[in-house]
Every structure is written in C-alpha cells, then in structure tokens.
Design a protein around this motif. Structure first.
Motif, PDB file in Angstrom:
ATOM      1  N   LYS A 139      39.320  38.586 -18.999  1.00  0.00           N
ATOM      2  CA  LYS A 139      38.200  37.972 -18.283  1.00  0.00           C
ATOM      3  C   LYS A 139      36.864  38.576 -18.732  1.00  0.00           C
ATOM      4  N   LYS A 140      36.828  39.904 -18.884  1.00  0.00           N
ATOM      5  CA  LYS A 140      35.597  40.561 -19.322  1.00  0.00           C
ATOM      6  C   LYS A 140      35.208  40.132 -20.736  1.00  0.00           C
ATOM      7  N   GLU A 141      36.220  40.017 -21.629  1.00  0.00           N
ATOM      8  CA  GLU A 141      35.936  39.574 -22.999  1.00  0.00           C
ATOM      9  C   GLU A 141      35.363  38.168 -23.006  1.00  0.00           C
ATOM     10  N   GLU A 142      35.922  37.281 -22.186  1.00  0.00           N
ATOM     11  CA  GLU A 142      35.427  35.907 -22.119  1.00  0.00           C
ATOM     12  C   GLU A 142      33.990  35.868 -21.626  1.00  0.00           C
ATOM     13  N   GLU A 143      33.699  36.654 -20.585  1.00  0.00           N
ATOM     14  CA  GLU A 143      32.342  36.674 -20.044  1.00  0.00           C
ATOM     15  C   GLU A 143      31.352  37.243 -21.055  1.00  0.00           C
ATOM     16  N   HIS A 144      31.800  38.260 -21.783  1.00  0.00           N
ATOM     17  CA  HIS A 144      30.928  38.872 -22.788  1.00  0.00           C
ATOM     18  C   HIS A 144      30.620  37.896 -23.917  1.00  0.00           C
ATOM     19  N   GLN A 145      31.620  37.083 -24.284  1.00  0.00           N
ATOM     20  CA  GLN A 145      31.453  36.125 -25.370  1.00  0.00           C
ATOM     21  C   GLN A 145      31.034  34.742 -24.865  1.00  0.00           C
ATOM     22  N   HIS A 146      30.763  34.644 -23.553  1.00  0.00           N
ATOM     23  CA  HIS A 146      30.346  33.380 -22.934  1.00  0.00           C
ATOM     24  C   HIS A 146      31.385  32.278 -23.132  1.00  0.00           C
ATOM     25  N   GLN A 147      32.653  32.656 -23.080  1.00  0.00           N
ATOM     26  CA  GLN A 147      33.744  31.687 -23.260  1.00  0.00           C
ATOM     27  C   GLN A 147      34.237  31.223 -21.885  1.00  0.00           C
ATOM     28  N   ILE A 148      33.413  30.458 -21.194  1.00  0.00           N
ATOM     29  CA  ILE A 148      33.753  30.021 -19.848  1.00  0.00           C
ATOM     30  C   ILE A 148      33.580  28.505 -19.742  1.00  0.00           C
ATOM     31  N   GLY A 149      34.595  27.829 -19.180  1.00  0.00           N
ATOM     32  CA  GLY A 149      34.485  26.430 -18.794  1.00  0.00           C
ATOM     33  C   GLY A 149      34.447  25.441 -19.940  1.00  0.00           C
ATOM     34  N   LEU A 150      33.953  24.240 -19.618  1.00  0.00           N
ATOM     35  CA  LEU A 150      33.973  23.122 -20.554  1.00  0.00           C
ATOM     36  C   LEU A 150      33.119  23.396 -21.789  1.00  0.00           C
ATOM     37  N   ARG A 151      32.004  24.088 -21.596  1.00  0.00           N
ATOM     38  CA  ARG A 151      31.125  24.390 -22.741  1.00  0.00           C
ATOM     39  C   ARG A 151      31.869  25.198 -23.804  1.00  0.00           C
ATOM     40  N   ALA A 152      32.711  26.130 -23.348  1.00  0.00           N
ATOM     41  CA  ALA A 152      33.482  26.944 -24.285  1.00  0.00           C
ATOM     42  C   ALA A 152      34.463  26.089 -25.074  1.00  0.00           C
ATOM     43  N   VAL A 153      35.018  25.076 -24.439  1.00  0.00           N
ATOM     44  CA  VAL A 153      35.984  24.213 -25.121  1.00  0.00           C
ATOM     45  C   VAL A 153      35.322  23.481 -26.279  1.00  0.00           C
ATOM     46  N   PHE A 154      34.160  22.905 -26.033  1.00  0.00           N
ATOM     47  CA  PHE A 154      33.474  22.143 -27.082  1.00  0.00           C
ATOM     48  C   PHE A 154      32.864  23.043 -28.155  1.00  0.00           C
ATOM     49  N   ALA A 155      32.586  24.297 -27.793  1.00  0.00           N
ATOM     50  CA  ALA A 155      31.952  25.208 -28.754  1.00  0.00           C
ATOM     51  C   ALA A 155      32.959  25.895 -29.666  1.00  0.00           C
ATOM     52  N   ASN A 156      34.224  25.873 -29.289  1.00  0.00           N
ATOM     53  CA  ASN A 156      35.245  26.614 -30.033  1.00  0.00           C
ATOM     54  C   ASN A 156      36.240  25.624 -30.644  1.00  0.00           C
ATOM     55  N   LYS A 157      36.321  25.606 -31.972  1.00  0.00           N
ATOM     56  CA  LYS A 157      37.190  24.625 -32.634  1.00  0.00           C
ATOM     57  C   LYS A 157      38.657  24.837 -32.304  1.00  0.00           C
TER      58      LYS A 157
END
Length: 487
Positions: free
Chosen positions: A247-265
């Motif tokens: 969870k901390k890694e995701e928050e640090h890398q801003h990998q949260i929610g729908l935006r993360a899905v579209f931003a990450n191939k």
C-alpha cells in the motif's frame, strides 16, 4: 507441483500455514458467504424449469420469454460493475449484505407479479444481486484465504453456484411432476429463493470485513484483529505488514484507482486479459446449456417430461466437477487448467455436432448420445474452467483496483452471457444443434490460442506478490520462464 514460489522468488517469507482452530473459522466464513453463490445458481437455474408454466400463466410470447430470461443476465452485468466499485468504497461485507436484500426483494416481486412488467422488475433486482455476488463474494473469500489454499477457498463459491443450479433442477422436477396441475406452480419454484437470501443476510451480519480492504482504508488494527481470527498470530502480523508495504509503495508511486490503470500498460494489459478470459468462458455456451438445457434435450429427441428429468444429469455432473476442481485448484497451475478445460469442451462441441449429423432426428439413440455428450461438456467445463476462471479473476488484480477490475471483467462476462441467452434459442432454431455446437467449437479454438499466448500464471504467490508482479509486468516473464521450464 510445489507451491513455494514466494521463497524461490525471494519476495516473501511468511510463517508456514499450520493446522488450528482458525481453519474452522475460515470454513464458516466461506460457507456463509457462499450463500451468495447458492442464490446466484438457483436464481439462474430456476428459469430452466419454470419458464414454460410461467409463460402459459402470464401469456408470454417467445420474445417476451427471452426478455424475462435475459433481463436477469443484463442486470447482472450492471450489478457486477456497480457492486465491484461499491465493495471498494463501502467494504466487501456490507456490499454482500446489500446483495442479500436485493435477492429477497427481487424474489418477492417475481412471486407476486400479475404481469410481465413486474416480473421483469423482479428479475432485474435479482440480476443486480446475482452480478454483484459474482463479483464481490470471490474477492471477499480470496482476500481472507491464505495464498496456499486460496484456490480451494475462493473456488467454493463456484461450487455453491452449481449446487444452487442443481437444487433448482431437482426442485423444478419434483415440483413440476407433483404439483404441475396447480395454477401458478412456477411461483413456488421461485419462492424458494427467499430462504438462502435470509440466511445470507443474517449470516453476514456476524462475519468480519476483508482484512486487506481494512488496510487499504487505513484501519490496520482492525485488519490485524480480523486476520488473527483466521490465521496464527505470527502469520497474521506478517501478512498485515506485507499488505501495508505494498500500500505504501502504491501511494508513493501514485498507483491508486482508475487513473493508475490507464497510466500503466501492465495494468491495462491484465484488465484486457481478464476481460478476454471471462468472455471466453461464456462463449463455450455453458450458460446456454444451464438456462435452456431442457430445450436442447427436447430438440435432441426427448419429450418434455423426460427432458425435465434428464436435465438433472448436467446439474449433478456440474457439482461433481466442482468438487474435483476444488481438489485441483491448489495443485494444478491455472494456465494448465484452462488449457485442459478448453481442449475438452471444444472436443465435446465437435462430438455433439457430429453426432447430430450421424444420428438423424427420430433415431432412438440420438437423445441419449447427445445427453451423454452434454453431460461430458458440463463436467469438463466445471472441473477445469468455471472454478478456475472465477478464482483467477478474484486474485489477479492489485488491491487498489480489485473491485473495479473484477467488476469490469465480470460486466463483459455477463454482457456476453446476456446476448447468448437472448439469441441461443433463435440460433438453435435457425441452424439446429449441429450448426450451434460447431460454432461453439470454432470459438473454443480461438479461446485456446488466447489462453496459451496471453494468460499469465497466478498460482502459488500471495496477493501482494501478484500485485507487484502485475504492476511491473514481471508476471509475464515469470509465466514464460515457468512455461519453458515445464517443457
């Protein structure tokens, strides 16, 4: 096969899974949650035997029969998407409690309806609940289960689904043959749905929330308290620490929610793979058999009464296959399971098509050969595909998008199911059993190629390890390496 991939990959060293009272607690939670799967199965299977008396009672046409049947399925598509997001926001447990209320309310509408409009309204409410249950229950079980037995725990929901369908077939046959002369007998068939809905509601009031969802919402102490009821203390502490780190890694890398899905191939890719897997499962035609099995058997040569009774056979083999599948889930890789399943179901499709050519209408052997092959198809599907697909969808997505990811995947699965339920009978009418099952066989070959070339392996890793591998794309490298090693 070994399941100690975490230590091999050097990612996690959780304390080993040992026997204890917590296993009984985990078993109780899975039984209560699986009332959602039981309702899913009964509500989708009951139409199989209730459709004809219901049509006669309400004066339905073939078109409005299709509307009444497919209303549940299309509503389930919407329910899957909404419930997935609701469970991310509100919690898995509360979402399941809401679904139990929808199951009960929909049943009341259907049982008391005087016309098509209220019938469809009730079917829509039930459909929303069915779709929601297909999304939330596997996630809830998957997030509570230790990774070593995650397949067999999450897979129990699919066993509950086919058990519900079998219960519907058996009760339809009993009620139809003993009370067939009673006006509105189909209402009795539907009324039974209220019983497991009440059990689900009352049971879930006493069940815990998903510990992984609690960590995601910052309620770490609550998560640890829950996890200690279904793990040893040291294992619970270690698992909560793993979830927190991810969870901390995701928050640090801003990998949260729908935006993360579209931003990450890699997240986009896993979402497309999950959608493709769900669609492939439906395009085997399994639910067409479960909904319209009686019609297929009548088309093959059985009379109406014999078809109603013979239709129990696929339901029985589905439950047997589900039990076998649970034994295999923690021993056989998911990819290998999919490949075996699609190979067997495609072979069954070809044999059904060929037998309907070789044995023309009127041949006394024809209905029994086709019944045997339909049973073989359902058994193959249940043993190697249905359980494995639902487990796969519940485990493959990262925590921050799990509800959304499975919701979108199951949305597409249900839309495919809906179109098949709407057009299956016209298809059989237009091209017969031969053409219909040859078409399913062709789609099966395409699905087999898709699985072999695209679907990565998930068995034997914790949800947190899978999350890292999916997000970085390492899961494809690991799967390719495992595949080459197996050869």
């Amino acid at each position: 096969m070994s399941t100690d991939q975490p230590s091999r990959q050097g990612k996690s060293a959780l304390p080993p899974l040992v026997a204890g009272a917590y296993r009984k607690r985990l078993g109780l939670i899975s039984v209560i949650a699986c009332f959602g799967g039981l309702l899913f199965g009964y509500d989708t299977g009951v139409i199989n035997g209730a459709l004809r008396p219901m049509s006669a009672d309400l004066g339905l046409t073939p078109f409005t029969e299709g509307v009444a049947t497919s209303a549940l399925v299309f509503a389930a598509a919407l329910g899957a998407l909404l419930a997935g997001q609701l469970s991310d926001l509100w919690g898995r447990r509360k979402a399941i409690i809401l679904l139990s209320v929808l199951f009960f309310a929909g049943t009341v509408f259907v049982v008391t309806t005087p016309n098509l409009e209220l019938l469809v309204t009730g079917r829509i409410l039930i459909g929303l609940a069915v779709g929601g249950a297909s999304t939330v229950v596997p996630v809830y079980l998957g997030e509570l289960a230790p990774y070593e037995i995650r397949g067999s725990i999450a897979g129990r929901n699919e066993l509950a689904i086919v058990s519900g369908q079998l219960a519907a077939y058996v009760l339809n046959a009993i009620i139809g043959t003993t009370l067939g002369h009673v006006e509105g007998v189909w209402r009795i068939m539907f009324a039974i749905c209220a019983i497991p809905a009440i059990c689900l509601f009352v049971g879930m009031l006493r069940m815990p929330e998903s510990p992984r969802w609690l960590v995601e919402k910052g309620r770490t102490d609550d998560a640890l308290t829950v996890l200690k009821t279904v793990r040893t203390d040291d294992r619970a502490v270690a698992e909560v620490a793993d979830v927190q780190n991810v969870k901390k890694e995701e928050e640090h890398q801003h990998q949260i929610g729908l935006r993360a899905v579209f931003a990450n191939k890699w997240l986009r890719r896993i979402l497309l793979i999950a959608i493709g897997l769900g669609i492939a499962q439906q395009l085997t035609g399994i639910n067409s058999i479960m909904y319209f099995g009686q019609t297929v058997l009548i088309e093959s040569g059985f009379d109406q009464s014999a078809a109603l009774i013979a239709n129990i056979a696929p339901g029985i083999i589905a439950v047997i296959g589900g039990i076998i599948a649970l034994k295999l889930m923690d021993r056989l890789d998911r990819r290998k399971t999919f490949i075996i399943g699609l190979s067997l179901t495609t072979a069954c499709h070809l044999l059904i098509g060929l037998s309907s050519i070789i044995l023309p209408a009127g041949n006394p052997v024809r209905p029994y050969v086709i019944l045997f092959l339909v049973v073989a198809f359902v058994g193959s599907m249940q043993t190697f595909l249905n359980v494995a697909v639902w487990v796969y969808l519940s485990e493959v997505f990262p925590l921050h998008m799990r509800g959304l990811g499975i919701g979108i995947s199951v949305l597409m699965l249900w839309i495919t199911n809906g179109f098949l339920s709407l057009y299956f009978l016209p298809l059989v009418d237009a091209v017969g059993i031969t053409g219909t099952f040859f078409l399913f066989a062709g789609v099966g070959v395409i699905a087999l190629i898709f699985v072999i070339t695209q679907v990565p392996e998930t068995r034997g890793r914790t949800l947190e390890e899978l999350e890292e591998d999916v997000t970085t794309g390492a899961i494809y490298t690991i799967s390719d390496h495992a595949g080459h090693s197996a050869k």
